[in-house]
Scaffold this motif. Sequence first.
Motif: not given
Lengths: 861, 275
Positions: A253-262, A303-318
């Motif tokens: 998937f691409h987010v706002r014109g970014g490539d998938r690695s971003q 607090q989530y640096p390192g990519r230029v298009s999106s951050v998908i922060d998945i939290r796992i159930k406790q």
Amino acid sequence: MRQWVFTILLVIIYLGAWAQTDKIISVQVRNQQLKVVFEQISQQTGLYFSYNPVIINDKQKVTFIARNRKASDILATLSSELGLTYRIVDNNVIIRPAQVQVEPAPTHKQVITISGFVLDSASGDVIIGAAIYVDKKLVALSNEYGFFSFRTQAGQHLIEASYIGYTRFARTLNVSRSRQLTIRLAVNLQNLDFVVVTPEDNTKPINHNSLDFFNMPRSVINRNPALGGTYDALRSLQAIPGFNFYGDGSMIFHVRGGDRSQNLILIDDAPLFNPSHMLGFFSAISPWAVSDIRVYKSDLPEQYPGRVSSVIDIRIKQGDFYKTHVNGEISPILTALTIDGPVAKEKSSFMVSTRMSNINWFLENRQSFLNLGFVDMHTKFNLRPDKKNKFSVSLFYSYDNVNLSRDFMASKVWWRNVAGTFRWNHVFSSRLFLNTTIFTGQYSYFLQFEADTVNLFNSAITSTGLKEDFSYKVSNNNVLKFGGGFTYYYFNPANINNLAYIPTQNAMYYYIYLGDKWILWDRLKIHFGLVAHRWDNMGPTIVYYYSDTHQFLGADTVGVQVFNTYYALDPRMSISYALTPRSIVKLSYGSYSQFLHLLSNSISPFTTVEAWFPANNNILPQKAKQVSLGYYHKGVSDFSVEIYAKKITNIPHFADFATLLFNPYIESKVRMGYNFAAGIELSLHKNRGNFNYWLSYTYGRVFMKIPELFGDYWLYTSYDKPHSLLLSLMYKKDRFNFGANWTYTSGNRYSAPIGYYKVLDHYVPIYSYPNNAQLPPYHRLDVYITWHINKGTHKKFNHYLTLSLFNIYGRKNPVMVNFNKVEGDDNFFYVQGNYVYEYELTPAYYYFLRYIPSLSYRFKF
Amino acid sequence: MPRKGFYYIFIVVFVITIVGCEAPFPYQPEQSEKLVVVEALLTNQFKYQTVKLSYSVATTQDTIDPISGATVVVETKNSRIFFDESDSLPGLYISRIRFAATIDRVYRLYIVVNDKVYTAFTGVMPVRLMDSLKYEYIPEKDLYRISYVAPVFDPFEAAMYELNLNWSHVPGYENKPYDSTHARMYFYTLRTMDVNELFQPYQEQVYFPRGTVIEETKYSLTPFFETYLRALLLETHWSGSLFDVEHWNLPTNIEGGAIGFFTASSVIKRVYIVQ
């Protein structure tokens, strides 16, 4: 003697009452009078409620649901949430208002801080993003770890909390000093796993903070069954405008014109580099293990640096801190099982969730030319030794394999994700919160050609790091976040049998950040952030040097030392202004850096050979700048519109026909390009009531330049798909859920020949410029019905059947086009093998997934 | 339902839905100018060498127009060899003298078409001995097919293999049309490996009877020609799989605006009779 008899009678009475309050009962009351709750408890325990109706308003409407809990637990929770106390005398439960603590009246209005965690009252799991109100005014949101804090003046206050899918918490407190408060929210639905009704409190005004990200709670993830009747955590992101999926069978998937690695995909803070199962038909994230997904596509958090298009922060159930649960699913595609529960009640919990493909069970060892299989597992352990500390360990593993055997060769690919996190949350004070995370992860891709040989290609990326995230509440309107971290990366770009054709590489990444969110005059919010990065390329490795024209100049063998360093400073800021209590405009600007590259020349929608590579002395880090302007309105339906423009530089492309495998000079084949993307995104959705809908539409364009390959010309990217629309309708009636989703996107772009020539008996295509043609639009309609099989609502064992039909009108959506095949008499397309006679090529396209019915069964107890 | 029957139904449904289907794709190419195409492969065989000239076409349904009236010269050291156009095969230029390309020389090609000059040069690489090819019997068809020619990957040598098969003399096939009794196939060994090579699309199988004569020719490859053939394979044999890569024009070593190649190979041959 009489005294003894009296005492014994008292003990018997007490034990009898104790036994009654220790009964396992269930209560389910939705928006009904409080006395209905009392009646349900009475019916199941034999206890009678005694109270003064003048003081206790038993006609107040409440929603209270608790299943299979001890009566004493239920009474405690109920009284806690309503600000009451109770006492049991004989068979009577005497209810009184909670004693207001009378503390010495302050001589002046003292400012105090109240902090704590927001928890699910049933499971004890933390709730992320819950809104906390004091006297009807928003003062805080619970953070990624469920923690909140706010400051207020000493005195009596109405404290409320709400979160989608939960009953509103309301309690009046008289406080004179700083204290901790645990807010327990009760699920207001019988079963969030499949019910779509989410009666969120609609009376509260829109808040600034909730615009910083797009929240995808489990109730939304588990709303629409995807292919095969299973839910898909990542595929659900296509409901978010700006997220553009490749198409059928792909997790790209691409987010706002970014490539998938971003796109940075985090599982409990550990990065995930390939979220695909079965080439991409499914995601590797089990929806049963997910607690919450936060998606950032503009104004990316510091607090989530390192990519230029999106951050998908998945939290796992406790996992449930009180009771053990088992969830399971059986569908044609997979079998899933999830178990969670307490280890030590209220102190620690665990969660284990695993899924296994059913496909390979059918295909294995049965002379099929294709064999596919996958497995994944999420585990988590949590410990809360006290109110100030929380620990958790989270592990994730996924494995896929694809075997293909043909006449001349048999090939096999498999890939593996491993991620682990250790996390410590510590409350220093009611205003200062710290999250410490140690994480590690590895993504490995293997390719075995001529499967009976030992030739094995492997590429891998490993990351291990530490991060410290502080949150300091300066005031209710001002939250300061700061911290930093470092990550060690190990890259094995593409080697065979561990022979280093291409030298492995190492890098250290350091960053520190500071961010401040400040709300002024209730209407204006300002966010300012700054991230400073340092990237060190390290040995041992072989460093290659190339001229400006990419000619090889020489190579050095370096030991354990830094041979190349990049620094970057990324500011970002946003301003939002509340036009009315229900509408906000927001303007944001951000600068972002990315030091990882995904080198691939694939145009396949599937997981294929790809190598993660570091920015180094030959490959510059990627940079992006984005500006966006949005308007948000909260009402019966929530509406938003956002426009954006983004420029991303230093995107790697390969020179023509570059060899990706076993090529030590691969860096000399990389040519840097840049993308320019702009678009408008609209969203309209209603999540309340029995009838829900969700509409998202994006008009977005993205063009690229690769000066060294194509001069100063703007070119189409393969993912320049201007239109993207999703309409989702849901209706709940009794024990049935009905739903329909219609998806429409412009077709992918591809390179089509403008002519041919013939050499060595082969027709060779001639191209004009990359991605010069566009596939027909992609669209399909899916429908589903979910049936809650249980008649009663208090059953301990609940089970569901979902019948879904994917692509109901059987649209043949082209995925890829080829121009090198001959059409046989049986309409089968093949590559010419005998060149003694003349032949003609027929353009052909692949399509997948038409009329796919699925029946899946789920249960929980 | 018998378990086996259920299994096959599942496989059919699964393959159709998941693996997918292919269908003709309506496509009209953009208008483009005709380009000069050069196909020039000299060998170390002492023979009349050939150069083929043609124009590109818009679609493969179009007839390929040969280029007639061109001037073709190959130059090496102090000698210059002229090529004349074949009377029977327009566009095919045959050297006036027989000669063999040798590995110690550089060969330069000059072509003049409509007053435009195209040039190229090449060397010759040596060739190593080749493995014995293998064929296998297919009982269902009572015929044979090729099962092995050469490894697809060899880090030390790249080569092209051309197989010419003839079974027109086999009883029962004597009066069949030419293209029913002959086959020409190509195989390649490269020093590189590509993923779409491993997952290449289905290729037509060639079946032949006992008694078929197989003439195998191995060509050595210059570095340029190896690159060219890899690109050609990426655009032809290996294209159209589910693991496709970006498409682009093949490289050329022809200067002046023409496309195609000029190369020279060392060649060895072997003949088999299918027993």
